[in-house]
Design an enzyme around this catalytic site. Structure first.
Site, mmCIF file in Angstrom:
data_model
loop_
_atom_site.group_PDB
_atom_site.id
_atom_site.type_symbol
_atom_site.label_atom_id
_atom_site.label_comp_id
_atom_site.label_asym_id
_atom_site.label_seq_id
_atom_site.Cartn_x
_atom_site.Cartn_y
_atom_site.Cartn_z
ATOM 1 N N ASP A 24 0.779 -0.852 -0.138
ATOM 2 C CA ASP A 24 0.044 0.030 -0.105
ATOM 3 C C ASP A 24 0.966 1.249 -0.035
ATOM 4 O OD1 ASP A 24 -2.250 1.697 0.272
ATOM 5 O OD2 ASP A 24 -2.004 1.510 2.433
ATOM 6 N N ASP A 197 -2.378 -0.478 5.816
ATOM 7 C CA ASP A 197 -2.500 0.241 7.043
ATOM 8 C C ASP A 197 -4.175 0.354 7.357
ATOM 9 O OD1 ASP A 197 -2.778 2.240 5.189
ATOM 10 O OD2 ASP A 197 -3.047 3.810 7.014
#
Length: 246
Positions: A24, A197
């Site tokens: 990510d 996250d």
């Protein structure tokens, strides 16, 4: 999806011969900022990713909710595969972008809503984001508005995120992106490792865990991942160590 856990263990070292690494962007490679355009890009990040990709035989991809043009700008120096807009667009994978009807009207409605309520509108190439970080009391109003938009624009879906609500093309997600990548060389046959996250990353973290690999949750919160790192700085340290150990 696996049940959320309280994973606290740091991830093991990457194995250059067997791992496929999926990362990510916001909150994972770079710290979250008050505004999406206020992030600080660590020096040489793009080049570091390119070096690590070479060690992994090219099996490294960025998988993000960010628009693809933004990713290409922020990660200049990295020429590997990228998946943007939660899987709706990509680079280097030969995939057509998912572009539902009504995109311009949807984006105008989102921009107007933010202007009327003092919120931050984040335009995206295939959707948009409604950020209520400055006014958390407007979370429910924002979520309701986003849900209403999906009735007017059925080609889009709500994607909850940290202090934000996004509208993205329907039928795409980060776990589907990993599934697609797993059938493409050089990712085929390798152990999937995903780091992220946000709640938007949980399906991908669970997918990696369920397919013989592992997930790395960055920051706090319940997760399907078996490993955790505290912040993007620790992720970058883990990646830097991989350059030495792989």
């Amino acid at each position: 999806m696996s049940e959320p856990t309280g994973a606290e263990d740091a991830p093991p070292a990457l194995n250059a011969a067997q791992d496929a690494l999926f990362l990510d962007f916001d909150g994972c490679l770079v710290e979250i900022a008050p505004r999406p355009d206020a992030i600080i890009i660590p020096k040489e990040l793009g080049k570091t990713l390119t070096r690590l990709s070479e060690r992994l035989g090219g099996a490294l991809a960025i998988v993000s909710g960010r628009s693809l043009p933004e990713l290409e700008t922020y990660l200049a120096g990295f020429d590997g595969p990228m998946v943007g807009s939660h899987g709706a667009e990509s680079r280097g994978l030969g995939q057509e972008a998912v572009r539902p009807e009504g995109l311009a009207d949807l984006q105008q409605a989102m921009e107007d809503f933010c202007a009327e309520n003092g919120l931050l509108y984040e335009p995206k190439s295939l959707g948009g984001g409604l950020h209520y970080r400055a006014k958390p009391e407007l979370q429910l109003l924002t979520e309701r508005f986003a849900a209403e938009l999906t009735t007017r624009f059925p080609g889009f879906e709500v994607q909850l995120a940290k202090m934000a609500v996004e509208l993205r093309p329907g039928g795409v997600s980060k776990d589907r992106a990993l599934e697609m990548l797993s059938h493409i060389a050089p990712f085929t046959g390798r152990r999937p490792v995903y780091a992220g996250d946000d709640v938007t990353d949980e399906p991908a973290l669970a997918w990696a865990e369920a397919h013989g690999g592992f997930g790395v949750k960055v920051g706090d919160g319940a997760t399907a991942a078996s490993h955790r790192l505290a912040a993007p700085a620790q992720v970058r340290t883990w990646l830097a160590a991989a350059l030495e150990d792989c």
